[in-house]
Design an enzyme around this catalytic site. Structure first.
Site, PDB file in Angstrom:
ATOM      1  N   PHE A 118      -6.673  24.023   3.855  1.00  0.00           N
ATOM      2  CA  PHE A 118      -5.277  24.453   3.742  1.00  0.00           C
ATOM      3  C   PHE A 118      -4.292  23.350   4.138  1.00  0.00           C
ATOM      4  O   PHE A 118      -3.353  23.058   3.402  1.00  0.00           O
ATOM      5  CB  PHE A 118      -5.037  25.712   4.583  1.00  0.00           C
ATOM      6  CG  PHE A 118      -5.560  26.951   3.919  1.00  0.00           C
ATOM      7  CD1 PHE A 118      -4.870  27.549   2.878  1.00  0.00           C
ATOM      8  CD2 PHE A 118      -6.770  27.514   4.322  1.00  0.00           C
ATOM      9  CE1 PHE A 118      -5.351  28.684   2.245  1.00  0.00           C
ATOM     10  CE2 PHE A 118      -7.270  28.647   3.703  1.00  0.00           C
ATOM     11  CZ  PHE A 118      -6.564  29.239   2.664  1.00  0.00           C
ATOM     12  N   ARG A 130      -6.740  26.520  20.796  1.00  0.00           N
ATOM     13  CA  ARG A 130      -7.119  25.278  20.107  1.00  0.00           C
ATOM     14  C   ARG A 130      -8.299  24.628  20.833  1.00  0.00           C
ATOM     15  O   ARG A 130      -9.145  23.991  20.225  1.00  0.00           O
ATOM     16  CB  ARG A 130      -5.925  24.320  20.065  1.00  0.00           C
ATOM     17  CG  ARG A 130      -4.754  24.828  19.214  1.00  0.00           C
ATOM     18  CD  ARG A 130      -3.614  23.826  19.221  1.00  0.00           C
ATOM     19  NE  ARG A 130      -2.467  24.249  18.441  1.00  0.00           N
ATOM     20  CZ  ARG A 130      -1.443  24.943  18.933  1.00  0.00           C
ATOM     21  NH1 ARG A 130      -1.429  25.319  20.199  1.00  0.00           N
ATOM     22  NH2 ARG A 130      -0.420  25.271  18.160  1.00  0.00           N
ATOM     23  N   HIS A 141      -0.319  19.454  22.744  1.00  0.00           N
ATOM     24  CA  HIS A 141      -0.183  20.402  21.628  1.00  0.00           C
ATOM     25  C   HIS A 141      -0.952  21.687  21.960  1.00  0.00           C
ATOM     26  O   HIS A 141      -1.928  22.038  21.319  1.00  0.00           O
ATOM     27  CB  HIS A 141      -0.735  19.739  20.364  1.00  0.00           C
ATOM     28  CG  HIS A 141      -0.485  20.493  19.109  1.00  0.00           C
ATOM     29  ND1 HIS A 141       0.756  20.933  18.722  1.00  0.00           N
ATOM     30  CD2 HIS A 141      -1.337  20.901  18.123  1.00  0.00           C
ATOM     31  CE1 HIS A 141       0.656  21.562  17.566  1.00  0.00           C
ATOM     32  NE2 HIS A 141      -0.615  21.565  17.188  1.00  0.00           N
ATOM     33  N   ARG A 163       9.367  23.582  14.542  1.00  0.00           N
ATOM     34  CA  ARG A 163       9.360  25.009  14.937  1.00  0.00           C
ATOM     35  C   ARG A 163      10.538  25.287  15.870  1.00  0.00           C
ATOM     36  O   ARG A 163      11.299  26.247  15.673  1.00  0.00           O
ATOM     37  CB  ARG A 163       8.043  25.363  15.630  1.00  0.00           C
ATOM     38  CG  ARG A 163       6.896  25.475  14.660  1.00  0.00           C
ATOM     39  CD  ARG A 163       5.648  26.078  15.295  1.00  0.00           C
ATOM     40  NE  ARG A 163       4.649  26.307  14.263  1.00  0.00           N
ATOM     41  CZ  ARG A 163       3.368  25.977  14.352  1.00  0.00           C
ATOM     42  NH1 ARG A 163       2.887  25.418  15.452  1.00  0.00           N
ATOM     43  NH2 ARG A 163       2.528  26.224  13.360  1.00  0.00           N
ATOM     44  N   GLY A 211     -10.634  16.214   4.492  1.00  0.00           N
ATOM     45  CA  GLY A 211     -10.578  17.675   4.670  1.00  0.00           C
ATOM     46  C   GLY A 211      -9.567  18.248   3.682  1.00  0.00           C
ATOM     47  O   GLY A 211      -8.360  18.100   3.884  1.00  0.00           O
TER      48      GLY A 211
HETATM   49  N1  APR Z   1     -15.911  15.872   6.327  1.00  0.00           N
HETATM   50  C1  APR Z   1     -14.898  16.199   5.507  1.00  0.00           C
HETATM   51  N2  APR Z   1     -14.330  17.411   5.476  1.00  0.00           N
HETATM   52  C2  APR Z   1     -14.803  18.330   6.320  1.00  0.00           C
HETATM   53  C3  APR Z   1     -15.854  18.056   7.228  1.00  0.00           C
HETATM   54  C4  APR Z   1     -16.415  16.761   7.212  1.00  0.00           C
HETATM   55  N3  APR Z   1     -17.412  16.423   8.029  1.00  0.00           N
HETATM   56  N4  APR Z   1     -16.093  19.187   7.954  1.00  0.00           N
HETATM   57  C5  APR Z   1     -15.237  20.122   7.511  1.00  0.00           C
HETATM   58  N5  APR Z   1     -14.454  19.606   6.536  1.00  0.00           N
HETATM   59  C6  APR Z   1     -13.434  20.263   5.734  1.00  0.00           C
HETATM   60  C7  APR Z   1     -13.839  21.686   5.349  1.00  0.00           C
HETATM   61  O1  APR Z   1     -14.823  21.700   4.312  1.00  0.00           O
HETATM   62  C8  APR Z   1     -12.494  22.254   4.920  1.00  0.00           C
HETATM   63  O2  APR Z   1     -12.240  22.032   3.533  1.00  0.00           O
HETATM   64  O3  APR Z   1     -12.231  20.434   6.458  1.00  0.00           O
HETATM   65  C9  APR Z   1     -11.483  21.441   5.763  1.00  0.00           C
HETATM   66  C10 APR Z   1     -10.740  22.283   6.780  1.00  0.00           C
HETATM   67  O4  APR Z   1      -9.923  23.143   6.081  1.00  0.00           O
HETATM   68  P1  APR Z   1      -9.567  24.638   6.569  1.00  0.00           P
HETATM   69  O5  APR Z   1     -10.803  25.317   7.012  1.00  0.00           O
HETATM   70  O6  APR Z   1      -8.728  25.233   5.500  1.00  0.00           O
HETATM   71  O7  APR Z   1      -8.696  24.366   7.885  1.00  0.00           O
HETATM   72  P2  APR Z   1      -7.144  23.969   7.956  1.00  0.00           P
HETATM   73  O8  APR Z   1      -6.324  25.171   8.098  1.00  0.00           O
HETATM   74  O9  APR Z   1      -6.830  22.984   6.891  1.00  0.00           O
HETATM   75  O10 APR Z   1      -7.117  23.243   9.389  1.00  0.00           O
HETATM   76  C11 APR Z   1      -7.774  21.992   9.567  1.00  0.00           C
HETATM   77  O11 APR Z   1      -6.140  21.196  11.116  1.00  0.00           O
HETATM   78  O12 APR Z   1      -4.304  22.253  12.078  1.00  0.00           O
HETATM   79  C12 APR Z   1      -5.643  21.873  12.262  1.00  0.00           C
HETATM   80  O13 APR Z   1      -6.522  23.553  13.765  1.00  0.00           O
HETATM   81  C13 APR Z   1      -6.551  23.077  12.460  1.00  0.00           C
HETATM   82  O14 APR Z   1      -8.473  21.825  13.173  1.00  0.00           O
HETATM   83  C14 APR Z   1      -7.889  22.499  12.084  1.00  0.00           C
HETATM   84  C15 APR Z   1      -7.519  21.487  10.968  1.00  0.00           C
END
Ligand code: APR
Length: 311
Positions: A12, A90, A177, A153, A9
């Site tokens: 962010f 969440r 959490h 935090r 992933g």
């Molecule tokens: N395989 C790989 N990556 C994936 C998949 C998958 N099957 N499904 C989604 N993603 C990727 C998305 O394409 C995206 O780039 O996961 C990434 C998530 O990034 P953001 O949408 O920016 O979310 P982010 O803020 O990084 O949070 C990710 O962490 O803190 C937790 O609650 C938050 O569950 C969330 C996770």
């Protein structure tokens, strides 16, 4: 270079964690995302890599959608999933993120059977449970990132309230959490060795506990889109460092409890020693009655959430 870290992933949290880990010269980093995001994932990785001569690191970073590139990782950080939107808890993410965890665990395990998994995806305690069950890994190698974040935090709010250095504040947050389940431990907070209760009134401490519990929601509301990532990625980096450098650091983390704290078969955040083998020891604290009660309630809430996970 001390190892290889895969971040699943490249959003962010994932990309910021990759940057922090690379800049710390801790490991080579692979960011993996879905095929539809291959371009942006490669682009982020290359952009980070091009900062290396200026930032002074030698970690390699690549972006990919092919799990073969992740093979033999020492640590795999799972951030794949949807973040919250304002008004969401969440727990609202359970169904969507469970199916994402399902789709990523198999290729992760196949390519890095000896890795230590750090799960960040929310709802954390349920998603780390899903990762544990699906991976078949021993509990020492499946750890949830929650306490590192919740504790930083709490520590920063204490420092702000007192107008003292962030570095002098020590504090722990345990439990689930979630806004209601989090247990910031006033009993174990101190500033340069001075117990918190000698520096702040009960009322002030209560206010900081409440702000800590709602810390993630405060950021979600301010951002308007997405959820926190600077502090969460710092939490991940601290955990990765403790593991890769075998530091034996005590970091509150979500681990599969097997009777510790009178909880069985549930992931909950407690202080643990993190080192080369992953979670090396659960530290059982003596808590005052009110904090014991809060922890018990937290376990009940997390059990309800985990009950909604369909694997
Ligand atoms: N395989 C790989 N990556 C994936 C998949 C998958 N099957 N499904 C989604 N993603 C990727 C998305 O394409 C995206 O780039 O996961 C990434 C998530 O990034 P953001 O949408 O920016 O979310 P982010 O803020 O990084 O949070 C990710 O962490 O803190 C937790 O609650 C938050 O569950 C969330 C996770």
């Amino acid at each position: 270079m001390r190892g290889k870290v895969t971040i699943v992933g490249a959003g962010f949290v994932g990309a910021t964690a990759a940057q922090r880990i690379a800049e710390s010269n801790l490991a080579h980093v692979v960011m993996v995302d879905i095929p539809q995001k291959e371009g942006p994932t490669k682009g982020k990785a290359l952009d980070m890599l091009e900062s290396a001569p200026l930032m002074g690191f030698d970690s390699h970073i690549i972006g990919t959608s092919d799990y073969k590139d992740t093979s033999d990782s020492d640590v795999v950080v799972i951030t794949a999933g949807m973040p919250r939107k304002p008004g969401m808890t969440r727990e609202d993410l359970i169904a969507t993120n469970t199916s994402i965890i399902k789709s990523v665990i198999e290729p992760v395990v196949k390519n890095s059977p000896k890795a230590i998994l750090i799960v960040v995806t929310n709802p954390l305690d349920a998603m780390v449970y899903a990762a544990y069950k699906l991976s078949g890994f021993p509990r020492e190698r499946v750890i949830g990132q929650s306490g590192a974040l919740d504790s930083t935090r709490f520590r920063s709010f204490i420092a702000l309230e007192l107008g003292v250095s962030m570095q002098d504040v020590q504090a722990l947050v345990i439990g689930g959490h979630t806004d209601v389940g989090m247990v910031p431990l006033a009993s174990h907070a101190s500033v340069a060795g001075i117990p918190l209760a000698q520096l702040l009134s009960t009322q002030q401490i209560e206010k900081l506990i409440e702000r800590t519990r709602k810390g993630g929601t405060e950021i979600v509301e301010l951002l308007g889109e997405g959820s926190a990532y600077y502090a969460p990625s710092a939490g991940v980096t601290q955990m990765v460092e403790a593991i890769l450098l075998d530091q034996k650091r005590i970091i509150p983390s979500a681990v599969y409890l097997q009777g510790e704290y009178s909880v069985k078969d549930l992931f909950l955040c407690v202080p643990v020693i993190l080192g080369a083998s992953g979670m090396e020891k659960v530290i059982e604290l003596k808590l005052p009655l009110n904090e014991q009660e809060m922890f018990k309630k937290s376990a009940e809430l997390v059990r309800q959430t985990v009950g909604q996970v369909r694997l």
